[in-house]
Write a protein that holds these residues in place. Sequence first.
Motif, mmCIF file in Angstrom:
data_model
loop_
_atom_site.group_PDB
_atom_site.id
_atom_site.type_symbol
_atom_site.label_atom_id
_atom_site.label_comp_id
_atom_site.label_asym_id
_atom_site.label_seq_id
_atom_site.Cartn_x
_atom_site.Cartn_y
_atom_site.Cartn_z
ATOM 1 N N TYR A 79 5.403 64.886 26.554
ATOM 2 C CA TYR A 79 4.570 65.470 25.509
ATOM 3 C C TYR A 79 4.089 66.849 25.931
ATOM 4 C CZ TYR A 79 4.117 60.936 23.150
ATOM 5 O OH TYR A 79 4.359 59.772 22.482
ATOM 6 N N THR B 185 0.889 46.614 15.261
ATOM 7 C CA THR B 185 1.528 47.302 16.384
ATOM 8 C C THR B 185 2.069 46.256 17.341
ATOM 9 O OG1 THR B 185 -0.306 48.872 16.216
ATOM 10 C CG2 THR B 185 1.211 49.167 18.050
ATOM 11 N N ASP B 217 4.327 49.217 13.388
ATOM 12 C CA ASP B 217 4.560 50.249 14.391
ATOM 13 C C ASP B 217 5.305 49.592 15.538
ATOM 14 O OD1 ASP B 217 4.549 52.149 16.369
ATOM 15 O OD2 ASP B 217 2.465 52.749 16.070
HETATM 16 C C1 LIG Z 1 1.729 52.577 19.198
HETATM 17 C C2 LIG Z 1 2.218 53.985 19.117
HETATM 18 N N1 LIG Z 1 2.714 54.437 17.969
HETATM 19 C C3 LIG Z 1 3.153 55.706 17.835
HETATM 20 C C4 LIG Z 1 3.109 56.598 18.878
HETATM 21 C C5 LIG Z 1 3.554 58.019 18.652
HETATM 22 O O1 LIG Z 1 4.892 58.202 18.985
HETATM 23 P P1 LIG Z 1 5.555 59.649 18.912
HETATM 24 O O2 LIG Z 1 5.291 60.332 20.202
HETATM 25 O O3 LIG Z 1 7.019 59.405 18.689
HETATM 26 O O4 LIG Z 1 4.968 60.395 17.761
HETATM 27 C C6 LIG Z 1 2.584 56.173 20.109
HETATM 28 C C7 LIG Z 1 2.476 57.113 21.222
HETATM 29 O O5 LIG Z 1 1.837 56.892 22.196
HETATM 30 C C8 LIG Z 1 2.131 54.839 20.232
HETATM 31 O O6 LIG Z 1 1.619 54.381 21.375
#
Ligand SMILES: Cc1ncc(COP(=O)(O)O)c(C=O)c1O
Lengths: 424, 424
Positions: A79, B185, B217
């Motif tokens: 990142y 999630t 997610d």
């Molecule tokens: C549960 C979850 N969803 C989404 C993301 C975001 O992912 P991206 O970096 O592809 O935007 C993260 C990043 O830490 C995450 O932990």
Amino acid sequence: PTKTKSRRQRWEVKPSEMAKNTLNPIRAIVDGMKLTPNPEKPMISLSIGDPTVFGNLPTDDAVLQALKDAIDSQKYNGYAPSVGYLKSRQAVANFYSSPEAPLEAEDVILTSGCSQAIELAINVFCNPGDSILVPRPGFSLYKTLAVSMGIEVKLYNLLPEKSWEIDLQHMESLIDERTSCLIVTNPSNPCGSVFTKEHLQKILKVASKHCVPILADEIYSDMVFPGCSCPSLASLSSDVPVLSCGGLAKRWLVPGWRMGWILIHDRNNIFGSEIRQGLVKLSQRILGACTIVQGALESILNNTPQGFYSNTISFLKSNSEICFNELSSVPGLNPVMPSGAMYLMVGIEMDHFPDFKNDVDFTERLVTEQSVFCLPASAFEYPNFFRIVVTVPEALMEEACVRIREFCQCYYRPPSCDVCQSRG
Amino acid sequence: PTKTKSRRQRWEVKPSEMAKNTLNPIRAIVDGMKLTPNPEKPMISLSIGDPTVFGNLPTDDAVLQALKDAIDSQKYNGYAPSVGYLKSRQAVANFYSSPEAPLEAEDVILTSGCSQAIELAINVFCNPGDSILVPRPGFSLYKTLAVSMGIEVKLYNLLPEKSWEIDLQHMESLIDERTSCLIVTNPSNPCGSVFTKEHLQKILKVASKHCVPILADEIYSDMVFPGCSCPSLASLSSDVPVLSCGGLAKRWLVPGWRMGWILIHDRNNIFGSEIRQGLVKLSQRILGACTIVQGALESILNNTPQGFYSNTISFLKSNSEICFNELSSVPGLNPVMPSGAMYLMVGIEMDHFPDFKNDVDFTERLVTEQSVFCLPASAFEYPNFFRIVVTVPEALMEEACVRIREFCQCYYRPPSCDVCQSRG
Ligand SMILES: Cc1ncc(COP(=O)(O)O)c(C=O)c1O
Ligand SMILES: Cc1ncc(COP(=O)(O)O)c(C=O)c1O
């Protein structure tokens, strides 16, 4: 003990108002057109502002090499900060800094294409119910974004007879206390026009008088034909704060890479820290540009040879001249010679083409009969014109003009004649 | 003749409500902490969900090669469709399709990271005033996005004593007619938990009963420890429509590349074409992922060797075990063993640490004294816990645990003792 609540009894999943109100006029118009080319003529598409489609305008090898070096370094997989790597922001600041409009790394926010830069800028300035001033004809994204966010769009006129300068009186008449920003596109899509220093100063004067900040869409900055200069709005501003939006898409010929930026110019500290922090916060919503491209940015900006830029511009100028000269002598058409960017607008004297209802109808039939596709300028809120993209190879540019001429000759009705001519 | 209008007389440029309401709890908490490490101990940061920071988990060479091939092909510099190249969408569809939850290219929308996938999904489902159901503890982006859009967030509880399963009764009690989506999630950030098939079925039952679509997610999908299975929510759904959000960030260890996707699962045609078109329209606002990464996607998905995935997982499991075993025997701490992802949550028996007000205070002092930085779980709406990222090299993982133990031993007060112990 769950409380009794009113809940849904059956499935009913509908898109949000914002989704419904995200209207793309280009899609709306193009999807409604019957685009069936004449099978006897190969299609020539002059409709999309993507310089890569014909393969005649590749980006420079230095640009590709910078990207590969960034991959090999293995340093750019994680990142980045939401506003971009400091080093890359510094590189952009150095590249665009000038004595009149100095930039530091902290004045730069990297974004996913110039589109996201524009989105963040509109988003930071405007609440629902506010209004923004947008050029007509103009790039459609401003309205698409604003309307979806409940922001009112007021269109100010550009004047084709004055090389698409802004009708300043008209623009000023649209300003009121809900006006939260003025969008200026220079050089222009769809016009290919480039404002003079004097005109830019007059624009700034209006903005200054009414205390309206400017969103300068300068994605085509430095893409101006030889002999023509194109100072940035910010370099001429003494008080008006400017968010200048740009990116790699056009000048470096890599629109797909989605690398854009906002340059924050705020000499008089009118934005203060609040607008800056607002931009930073908004950048955290989805994060910005691909880190590999960010990692390559410094090298792209510093190592792309000057000849690459000037070759592109020479080509665009030469193609514009071919197109302008050809179409100038076509009865019923009024092309406007551009000074930069990669577009040329052509007026249609609709009175002399009674077979067609409007520019959409005209350009649709141009496809059906001549397999040449130009975007009707209704897509830019400017009926009775069409836009030609001049990035096409020279031979195709010429062929397209010949076909447009043939088409017009076929349908043109001279002023006092209402008898149908033979139709080739 | 300009009309007289009320206009601004002086400069006053303020950020929009949306900019002001874009609140990032992690930043808010971390920026408020005094993070001055003990100069005698090198800092070990276990706080950021970025597997690349220590360099011990590089992506696979096949992934890098795919990117370089995409550059060399020169085919991926132009604009892609706003939802992504068809070929790349097809590759994602093939990769995730299963007999229970088949996918076609048209069911895939490519986005700029999983973050944009989540943003589009929330955006398409919700109007201002609607509410969404979000796990507590949970990834903070859901709330950041929703609040900025005027959407209400209702937090449903996860139960640490049941391996972070959802308190289904609590979740159900939050549903009302304004509930426009349920976010699940799985595997979880911050918990590292993985739901069983049975639990997922129960979640689906609640969603089905109240006709609430699911935003799953699944960015950590397939990142589960050996012996544990992790079916996708959609594969178990017979009626509930699911938007599954994912991306390359975690499993392929390239979060900076910003490649995400939405998989549209709608077996019963409840979304119909409207939600699909809504997503397409929203994707046109800023366009999505970098075309070079899109161009590489098919090869990344098809050519990454199986050993790469399993090595990553073995490493994460082994590190989790080290951490869990070490901290299990530390008085006052209650680590919860994860089953996947790259996180481990640790409960703090605050009663036994009277020197600290809360988890923020506790983790701040852990930095000051031991130079170990863990994120206080207040950042996930879950006080009295902290989250450990287990991607750190094994030796550092062990060292960090030793230091955490030392820290706790120093401040732990046994139940019936209020006499101060010696402080190392
Ligand atoms: C549960 C979850 N969803 C989404 C993301 C975001 O992912 P991206 O970096 O592809 O935007 C993260 C990043 O830490 C995450 O932990
Ligand atoms: C005037 C103008 N601004 C912005 C953009 C968008 O640029 P990007 O592709 O970097 O989002 C375009 C693209 O055509 C444009 O013509």
